[in-house]
Design a protein around this motif. Sequence first.
Motif, mmCIF file in Angstrom:
data_model
loop_
_atom_site.group_PDB
_atom_site.id
_atom_site.type_symbol
_atom_site.label_atom_id
_atom_site.label_comp_id
_atom_site.label_asym_id
_atom_site.label_seq_id
_atom_site.Cartn_x
_atom_site.Cartn_y
_atom_site.Cartn_z
ATOM 1 N N UNK A 106 0.820 -1.214 0.000
ATOM 2 C CA UNK A 106 0.000 0.000 0.000
ATOM 3 C C UNK A 106 0.854 1.264 0.000
ATOM 4 N N UNK A 107 2.045 1.168 0.564
ATOM 5 C CA UNK A 107 2.954 2.315 0.502
ATOM 6 C C UNK A 107 3.390 2.583 -0.940
ATOM 7 N N UNK A 108 3.692 1.511 -1.670
ATOM 8 C CA UNK A 108 4.050 1.675 -3.089
ATOM 9 C C UNK A 108 2.863 2.216 -3.877
ATOM 10 N N UNK A 109 1.660 1.692 -3.605
ATOM 11 C CA UNK A 109 0.460 2.183 -4.291
ATOM 12 C C UNK A 109 0.195 3.647 -3.951
ATOM 13 N N UNK A 110 0.373 4.009 -2.678
ATOM 14 C CA UNK A 110 0.182 5.407 -2.290
ATOM 15 C C UNK A 110 1.181 6.334 -2.953
ATOM 16 N N UNK A 111 2.422 5.883 -3.081
ATOM 17 C CA UNK A 111 3.432 6.691 -3.770
ATOM 18 C C UNK A 111 3.046 6.906 -5.234
ATOM 19 N N UNK A 112 2.539 5.867 -5.883
ATOM 20 C CA UNK A 112 2.109 6.001 -7.272
ATOM 21 C C UNK A 112 0.917 6.942 -7.404
ATOM 22 N N UNK A 113 0.001 6.900 -6.434
ATOM 23 C CA UNK A 113 -1.155 7.795 -6.461
ATOM 24 C C UNK A 113 -0.709 9.252 -6.319
ATOM 25 N N UNK A 114 0.185 9.508 -5.368
ATOM 26 C CA UNK A 114 0.683 10.871 -5.168
ATOM 27 C C UNK A 114 1.454 11.351 -6.397
ATOM 28 N N UNK A 115 2.236 10.456 -7.001
ATOM 29 C CA UNK A 115 2.985 10.818 -8.203
ATOM 30 C C UNK A 115 2.039 11.134 -9.355
ATOM 31 N N UNK A 116 0.954 10.349 -9.489
ATOM 32 C CA UNK A 116 -0.004 10.605 -10.567
ATOM 33 C C UNK A 116 -0.795 11.878 -10.334
ATOM 34 N N UNK A 117 -1.004 12.257 -9.056
ATOM 35 C CA UNK A 117 -1.756 13.473 -8.750
ATOM 36 C C UNK A 117 -0.947 14.739 -8.981
ATOM 37 N N UNK A 118 0.383 14.629 -8.938
ATOM 38 C CA UNK A 118 1.272 15.775 -9.170
ATOM 39 C C UNK A 118 0.992 16.915 -8.192
ATOM 40 N N UNK A 119 0.781 16.542 -6.939
ATOM 41 C CA UNK A 119 0.535 17.538 -5.908
ATOM 42 C C UNK A 119 1.853 18.044 -5.337
#
Length: 254
Positions: free
Chosen positions: A50-63
């Motif tokens: 889930x940490x890897x998935x969360x990192x990918x989500x944050x990267x895709x959001x470009x926040x």
Amino acid sequence: MQWLKLLSLGLSMNTRSFLQDLDPRSKLIFAATYLFLVACSNDLASMVLYAISGFLIVFAARLPLVYLWNGLKGLLPLLLALFCYHMLLGDMKHAAILPCKFIFFILTALVLSATTAPTKLADGLEAVMRPLALIRFPVHHFVFMISVAFRFIPLFVDETDSMLKSQKVKHARDQDKRFRTKIQSLLQLLVALLVAALRRANQLALAMDARCYLPGNKIRARRLQFRWRDWMVIFSALVLLLIDILLKGAIGKR
């Protein structure tokens, strides 16, 4: 106070990211699946996934990282308290897992609110919850209350911040404040916030009555529809669910 930064969930921004143009229903489905799996997991291997998935989500959001850090900074005392409490009990596993769960929950809420306008989020939530209308659940009223509360979060944060600053200026000379004085200041703040909330609720009710608002009488300027990106996000949620099932099955066989 930095914990107020946690309540910046009502603010959305144009990040021009992959998640910005997605249908809100697909984002809500993925977020619900992700948070459900996070809440039901109690092993370190799943937390790494889930940490890897969360990192990918944050990267895709470009926040901006500053925005995410401001959202998490207020949680540091709570995370440290949870870590120390479980360390004192000798439970190192939960000392590492529980703070990670809180971080995943906050990051998901920040990403979802920052990449989705409040109106789109309300429309998506109403569409996802529409099957509950079969059991006579007031979906429209519930979503309307949630959307109104979501919109008023930044306003109440600003009011609370201004009240706290005024109290600091008012009691600047009182260096040695007693416990009774601190309790009185806190009660005054809570009463002032309650009065402000009732005043804004009354103003909103008068505005809705003046505009002849009727529940369910809503015309959408843009209809929601799935695109290939939305189906890819839903497929990603299914893949994450399948990986979690296989991972727990492998752990259970040991």
